[in-house]
Design an enzyme around this catalytic site. Structure first.
Site, PDB file in Angstrom:
ATOM      1  N   HIS A   8      -0.130  -2.344   6.540  1.00 17.40           N
ATOM      2  CA  HIS A   8       0.430  -2.310   5.184  1.00 17.40           C
ATOM      3  C   HIS A   8       1.896  -1.941   5.282  1.00 17.40           C
ATOM      4  O   HIS A   8       2.254  -0.995   5.998  1.00 17.40           O
ATOM      5  CB  HIS A   8      -0.312  -1.300   4.311  1.00 17.40           C
ATOM      6  CG  HIS A   8      -1.764  -1.616   4.219  1.00 17.40           C
ATOM      7  ND1 HIS A   8      -2.236  -2.670   3.468  1.00 17.40           N
ATOM      8  CD2 HIS A   8      -2.834  -1.078   4.838  1.00 17.40           C
ATOM      9  CE1 HIS A   8      -3.543  -2.752   3.623  1.00 17.40           C
ATOM     10  NE2 HIS A   8      -3.937  -1.799   4.455  1.00 17.40           N
ATOM     11  N   TYR A  31       8.264  -2.150  -1.120  1.00 21.53           N
ATOM     12  CA  TYR A  31       7.972  -3.150  -0.085  1.00 21.53           C
ATOM     13  C   TYR A  31       9.187  -3.603   0.718  1.00 21.53           C
ATOM     14  O   TYR A  31       9.064  -4.415   1.629  1.00 21.53           O
ATOM     15  CB  TYR A  31       7.311  -4.375  -0.735  1.00 21.53           C
ATOM     16  CG  TYR A  31       5.967  -4.050  -1.350  1.00 21.53           C
ATOM     17  CD1 TYR A  31       4.900  -3.685  -0.535  1.00 21.53           C
ATOM     18  CD2 TYR A  31       5.773  -4.093  -2.725  1.00 21.53           C
ATOM     19  CE1 TYR A  31       3.665  -3.373  -1.084  1.00 21.53           C
ATOM     20  CE2 TYR A  31       4.538  -3.788  -3.292  1.00 21.53           C
ATOM     21  CZ  TYR A  31       3.488  -3.428  -2.461  1.00 21.53           C
ATOM     22  OH  TYR A  31       2.280  -3.126  -2.994  1.00 21.53           O
TER      23      TYR A  31
HETATM   24  C1  DQA Z   1      -0.009  -3.698   0.693  1.00 16.58           C
HETATM   25  C2  DQA Z   1      -0.561  -2.482  -0.050  1.00 16.58           C
HETATM   26  C3  DQA Z   1      -1.596  -2.889  -1.067  1.00 16.58           C
HETATM   27  O1  DQA Z   1      -2.091  -1.744  -1.738  1.00 16.58           O
HETATM   28  C4  DQA Z   1      -0.989  -3.822  -2.077  1.00 16.58           C
HETATM   29  O2  DQA Z   1      -1.960  -4.241  -3.009  1.00 16.58           O
HETATM   30  C5  DQA Z   1      -0.291  -4.976  -1.469  1.00 16.58           C
HETATM   31  C6  DQA Z   1       0.504  -4.764  -0.265  1.00 16.58           C
HETATM   32  C7  DQA Z   1       1.155  -3.319   1.630  1.00 16.58           C
HETATM   33  O3  DQA Z   1       1.490  -4.125   2.492  1.00 16.58           O
HETATM   34  O4  DQA Z   1       1.744  -2.246   1.480  1.00 16.58           O
HETATM   35  O5  DQA Z   1      -0.305  -6.078  -1.991  1.00 16.58           O
HETATM   36  O6  DQA Z   1      -1.048  -4.254   1.495  1.00 16.58           O
END
Ligand code: DQA
Length: 141
Positions: free
Chosen positions: A97, A20
């Site tokens: 995402h 992330y």
């Molecule tokens: C997310 C991807 C999702 O699978 C995950 O559960 C998240 C973050 C992303 O920003 O990459 O909490 O939405």
């Protein structure tokens, strides 16, 4: 336009930086705000870890906001109530995402909101929000 974040996104900075990135949630929102203002958009921000609150916020913005950029976190993959609420707003929506959900675990390849979104941006980190805002602005033009 509304920028909506869902479950666990407020924990950015504590979540795996390899997936992330290292930005805190606060820093992410500030960056998105700057992207939006540079594009001439007026962003409003909303975050909750409670699915019902996310749904109720979608109910509330119906008729108030002109578009939505949303990252619902894990709800993306199974929360049909959010999908239905988003459909109800009939607002142009872009799904974002930070991570590349297509190349992670199998369950992340499913998005139950995709069919009610104009586009999906995934795997571009914070810059993906800029892409999403550009796409939203095109929809609003
Ligand atoms: C997310 C991807 C999702 O699978 C995950 O559960 C998240 C973050 C992303 O920003 O990459 O909490 O939405």
């Amino acid at each position: 336009m509304e920028v909506m974040h869902g479950v666990n996104l407020d924990q950015l900075g504590r979540r795996d930086p390899a997936v992330y990135g290292g930005l805190s949630f606060n820093a992410l929102e500030l960056r998105v705000e700057r992207f939006a203002r540079d594009l001439g958009l007026e962003p409003r921000f909303f975050h909750t870890n409670h699915e019902g609150e996310f749904v109720e916020h979608l109910h509330r913005i119906d008729g108030l906001a002109d578009g939505v950029v949303l990252n619902p976190g894990a709800w993306t993959h199974y929360a049909y109530a959010i999908r239905d609420a988003l459909e109800l707003t009939a607002l142009p929506a872009i799904e974002v995402h930070l991570s590349d959900v297509e190349t992670r675990e199998e369950f992340r390849r499913v998005s139950v909101i995709r069919d009610v979104c104009v586009a999906t941006v995934s795997g571009r980190g914070p810059d993906g929000y800029r892409d999403a805002l550009v796409l939203l602005r095109e929809q609003l033009a």
